[in-house]
Scaffold this motif. Structure first.
Motif, PDB file in Angstrom:
ATOM      1  N   ASP A  74       0.798  -1.219   0.000  1.00 46.73           N
ATOM      2  CA  ASP A  74       0.000   0.000   0.000  1.00 46.73           C
ATOM      3  C   ASP A  74       0.835   1.275   0.000  1.00 46.73           C
ATOM      4  OD1 ASP A  74      -2.287  -1.504   0.019  1.00 46.73           O
ATOM      5  OD2 ASP A  74      -2.497  -1.457   2.195  1.00 46.73           O
ATOM      6  N   VAL A  75       2.128   1.183  -0.215  1.00 45.38           N
ATOM      7  CA  VAL A  75       2.999   2.347  -0.129  1.00 45.38           C
ATOM      8  C   VAL A  75       3.187   2.979  -1.509  1.00 45.38           C
ATOM      9  CG1 VAL A  75       5.284   3.173   0.536  1.00 45.38           C
ATOM     10  CG2 VAL A  75       4.184   1.365   1.852  1.00 45.38           C
ATOM     11  N   ALA A  76       2.753   4.226  -1.649  1.00 47.40           N
ATOM     12  CA  ALA A  76       2.954   4.954  -2.905  1.00 47.40           C
ATOM     13  C   ALA A  76       4.415   5.376  -3.006  1.00 47.40           C
ATOM     14  CB  ALA A  76       2.041   6.173  -2.955  1.00 47.40           C
ATOM     15  N   THR A  77       4.972   5.292  -4.197  1.00 50.45           N
ATOM     16  CA  THR A  77       6.363   5.680  -4.411  1.00 50.45           C
ATOM     17  C   THR A  77       6.489   7.008  -5.143  1.00 50.45           C
ATOM     18  OG1 THR A  77       6.461   4.421  -6.475  1.00 50.45           O
ATOM     19  CG2 THR A  77       7.166   3.288  -4.453  1.00 50.45           C
ATOM     20  N   HIS A  78       5.446   7.411  -5.875  1.00 45.01           N
ATOM     21  CA  HIS A  78       5.501   8.643  -6.664  1.00 45.01           C
ATOM     22  C   HIS A  78       4.187   9.420  -6.549  1.00 45.01           C
ATOM     23  CE1 HIS A  78       8.731   6.325  -8.484  1.00 45.01           C
ATOM     24  NE2 HIS A  78       9.174   7.434  -9.031  1.00 45.01           N
ATOM     25  N   ARG A  79       4.319  10.733  -6.658  1.00 37.64           N
ATOM     26  CA  ARG A  79       3.148  11.609  -6.716  1.00 37.64           C
ATOM     27  C   ARG A  79       3.225  12.365  -8.043  1.00 37.64           C
ATOM     28  NH1 ARG A  79       3.628  14.736  -2.056  1.00 37.64           N
ATOM     29  NH2 ARG A  79       2.375  13.196  -0.963  1.00 37.64           N
ATOM     30  N   PHE A  80       2.143  12.293  -8.816  1.00 42.97           N
ATOM     31  CA  PHE A  80       2.059  12.961 -10.113  1.00 42.97           C
ATOM     32  C   PHE A  80       0.996  14.054 -10.030  1.00 42.97           C
ATOM     33  CE2 PHE A  80       3.448   8.622 -10.841  1.00 42.97           C
ATOM     34  CZ  PHE A  80       4.524   8.774 -11.712  1.00 42.97           C
ATOM     35  N   TRP A  81       1.383  15.285 -10.337  1.00 46.75           N
ATOM     36  CA  TRP A  81       0.441  16.403 -10.423  1.00 46.75           C
ATOM     37  C   TRP A  81       0.121  16.605 -11.894  1.00 46.75           C
ATOM     38  CZ3 TRP A  81      -0.303  20.461  -6.487  1.00 46.75           C
ATOM     39  CH2 TRP A  81       0.309  20.166  -5.264  1.00 46.75           C
ATOM     40  N   VAL A  82      -1.144  16.642 -12.243  1.00 44.44           N
ATOM     41  CA  VAL A  82      -1.564  16.916 -13.620  1.00 44.44           C
ATOM     42  C   VAL A  82      -2.671  17.968 -13.580  1.00 44.44           C
ATOM     43  CG1 VAL A  82      -0.950  14.612 -14.476  1.00 44.44           C
ATOM     44  CG2 VAL A  82      -3.274  15.033 -13.646  1.00 44.44           C
ATOM     45  N   ARG A  83      -2.947  18.565 -14.738  1.00 45.76           N
ATOM     46  CA  ARG A  83      -4.092  19.474 -14.801  1.00 45.76           C
ATOM     47  C   ARG A  83      -5.332  18.707 -14.372  1.00 45.76           C
ATOM     48  NH1 ARG A  83      -3.472  24.473 -17.737  1.00 45.76           N
ATOM     49  NH2 ARG A  83      -5.545  24.786 -16.892  1.00 45.76           N
ATOM     50  N   TYR A  84      -6.300  19.398 -13.829  1.00 45.81           N
ATOM     51  CA  TYR A  84      -7.491  18.790 -13.256  1.00 45.81           C
ATOM     52  C   TYR A  84      -8.166  17.835 -14.242  1.00 45.81           C
ATOM     53  CZ  TYR A  84     -12.131  18.311 -11.214  1.00 45.81           C
ATOM     54  OH  TYR A  84     -13.295  17.813 -10.704  1.00 45.81           O
TER      55      TYR A  84
ATOM     56  N   VAL B  24       2.715   5.568 -17.069  1.00 46.71           N
ATOM     57  CA  VAL B  24       4.033   5.184 -17.556  1.00 46.71           C
ATOM     58  C   VAL B  24       4.888   6.441 -17.554  1.00 46.71           C
ATOM     59  CG1 VAL B  24       5.369   4.209 -19.449  1.00 46.71           C
ATOM     60  CG2 VAL B  24       3.058   3.345 -18.983  1.00 46.71           C
ATOM     61  N   TYR B  25       6.005   6.378 -16.832  1.00 51.30           N
ATOM     62  CA  TYR B  25       6.925   7.517 -16.717  1.00 51.30           C
ATOM     63  C   TYR B  25       8.346   6.995 -16.815  1.00 51.30           C
ATOM     64  CZ  TYR B  25       9.604  11.291 -14.559  1.00 51.30           C
ATOM     65  OH  TYR B  25      10.531  12.266 -14.304  1.00 51.30           O
ATOM     66  N   GLN B  26       9.083   7.538 -17.744  1.00 49.96           N
ATOM     67  CA  GLN B  26      10.471   7.138 -17.998  1.00 49.96           C
ATOM     68  C   GLN B  26      10.599   5.624 -18.179  1.00 49.96           C
ATOM     69  OE1 GLN B  26      12.743   8.939 -14.764  1.00 49.96           O
ATOM     70  NE2 GLN B  26      13.013  10.797 -15.993  1.00 49.96           N
ATOM     71  N   GLY B  27       9.639   5.050 -18.895  1.00 53.17           N
ATOM     72  CA  GLY B  27       9.685   3.633 -19.228  1.00 53.17           C
ATOM     73  C   GLY B  27       9.263   2.698 -18.097  1.00 53.17           C
ATOM     74  N   LYS B  28       8.855   3.270 -16.957  1.00 56.09           N
ATOM     75  CA  LYS B  28       8.442   2.447 -15.823  1.00 56.09           C
ATOM     76  C   LYS B  28       6.944   2.618 -15.592  1.00 56.09           C
ATOM     77  CE  LYS B  28      12.937   2.645 -13.713  1.00 56.09           C
ATOM     78  NZ  LYS B  28      13.737   3.164 -12.621  1.00 56.09           N
ATOM     79  N   THR B  29       6.303   1.542 -15.168  1.00 62.05           N
ATOM     80  CA  THR B  29       4.859   1.536 -14.958  1.00 62.05           C
ATOM     81  C   THR B  29       4.551   1.764 -13.479  1.00 62.05           C
ATOM     82  OG1 THR B  29       4.593  -0.015 -16.778  1.00 62.05           O
ATOM     83  CG2 THR B  29       2.756   0.170 -15.254  1.00 62.05           C
ATOM     84  N   HIS B  30       3.532   2.603 -13.240  1.00 67.26           N
ATOM     85  CA  HIS B  30       3.109   2.933 -11.878  1.00 67.26           C
ATOM     86  C   HIS B  30       1.615   2.660 -11.748  1.00 67.26           C
ATOM     87  CE1 HIS B  30       6.696   5.286 -12.743  1.00 67.26           C
ATOM     88  NE2 HIS B  30       6.925   5.303 -11.448  1.00 67.26           N
ATOM     89  N   ARG B  31       1.222   1.906 -10.730  1.00 67.39           N
ATOM     90  CA  ARG B  31      -0.184   1.595 -10.476  1.00 67.39           C
ATOM     91  C   ARG B  31      -0.801   2.712  -9.643  1.00 67.39           C
ATOM     92  NH1 ARG B  31      -2.425  -0.966  -6.033  1.00 67.39           N
ATOM     93  NH2 ARG B  31      -0.356  -1.633  -5.401  1.00 67.39           N
ATOM     94  N   VAL B  32      -1.889   3.284 -10.120  1.00 70.00           N
ATOM     95  CA  VAL B  32      -2.568   4.362  -9.398  1.00 70.00           C
ATOM     96  C   VAL B  32      -3.182   3.812  -8.116  1.00 70.00           C
ATOM     97  CG1 VAL B  32      -4.489   6.007  -9.475  1.00 70.00           C
ATOM     98  CG2 VAL B  32      -3.015   5.709 -11.485  1.00 70.00           C
TER      99      VAL B  32
ATOM    100  N   ALA C  74       0.929   6.949  -6.791  1.00 70.33           N
ATOM    101  CA  ALA C  74       1.048   5.674  -7.477  1.00 70.33           C
ATOM    102  C   ALA C  74       2.264   4.912  -6.959  1.00 70.33           C
ATOM    103  CB  ALA C  74       1.189   5.893  -8.980  1.00 70.33           C
ATOM    104  N   LYS C  75       2.216   3.615  -7.176  1.00 69.95           N
ATOM    105  CA  LYS C  75       3.318   2.734  -6.780  1.00 69.95           C
ATOM    106  C   LYS C  75       4.010   2.213  -8.027  1.00 69.95           C
ATOM    107  CE  LYS C  75       4.578  -1.442  -4.477  1.00 69.95           C
ATOM    108  NZ  LYS C  75       4.228  -2.559  -3.663  1.00 69.95           N
ATOM    109  N   GLU C  76       5.339   2.365  -8.043  1.00 69.19           N
ATOM    110  CA  GLU C  76       6.115   1.841  -9.157  1.00 69.19           C
ATOM    111  C   GLU C  76       6.090   0.315  -9.116  1.00 69.19           C
ATOM    112  OE1 GLU C  76      10.708   1.747 -10.688  1.00 69.19           O
ATOM    113  OE2 GLU C  76       9.996   3.569  -9.688  1.00 69.19           O
ATOM    114  N   LEU C  77       5.771  -0.286 -10.252  1.00 66.48           N
ATOM    115  CA  LEU C  77       5.730  -1.744 -10.360  1.00 66.48           C
ATOM    116  C   LEU C  77       7.068  -2.244 -10.860  1.00 66.48           C
ATOM    117  CD1 LEU C  77       2.228  -2.101 -12.039  1.00 66.48           C
ATOM    118  CD2 LEU C  77       2.784  -2.223  -9.603  1.00 66.48           C
ATOM    119  N   HIS C  78       7.522  -3.333 -10.305  1.00 64.23           N
ATOM    120  CA  HIS C  78       8.800  -3.914 -10.711  1.00 64.23           C
ATOM    121  C   HIS C  78       8.537  -5.223 -11.430  1.00 64.23           C
ATOM    122  CE1 HIS C  78      11.020  -0.976  -8.397  1.00 64.23           C
ATOM    123  NE2 HIS C  78      10.132  -1.162  -7.419  1.00 64.23           N
TER     124      HIS C  78
END
Length: 111
Positions: free
Chosen positions: A60-70, A81-89, A106-110
């Motif tokens: 349950d630990v998020a590794t990244h926070r993404f800010w986008v327009r509303y 997908v950011y820099q070739g890596k997948t993150h689960r919201v 989101a959590k980066e998936l390995h």
């Protein structure tokens, strides 16, 4: 500690938002299917700690926070997908309920 006020000019990283759907394959398998891929500009923050807080499971630990327009269409059924890596919201929030920014944790998936 609260989040700092976001600025439009800080959305300077390219991400791809996509909806994931697991589709049955054979008797016991699953295959991921993606739809609605949308390129977006985002502010990307690595979360301060990759360690769980009190009562949280490791999953349950998020590794990244993404800010986008509303946006109103982002759900936990999406991946980023950011820099070739997948993150689960994991969580989606309207920053300060202002309809200016959507914050996606989101959590980066390995693997």
């Amino acid at each position: 500690m609260g989040l700092k006020r976001g600025q439009i000019g800080e959305l300077n990283r390219r991400i791809t938002l996509r909806k994931r759907q697991d589709v049955p394959v054979g008797a016991f398998g699953m295959s991921a299917s993606y739809s609605g891929e949308v390129p977006l500009w985002a502010k990307v923050e690595i979360m301060a700690s990759g360690k769980p807080q009190d009562g949280q499971q490791l999953d349950d630990v998020a590794t990244h926070r993404f800010w986008v327009r509303y946006r109103t269409d982002v759900t936990v059924d999406h991946e980023i997908v950011y820099q070739g890596k997948t993150h689960r919201v994991m969580r989606v929030t309207d920053w300060e309920d202002r309809r200016r920014f959507t914050i996606v944790e989101a959590k980066e998936l390995h693997g």
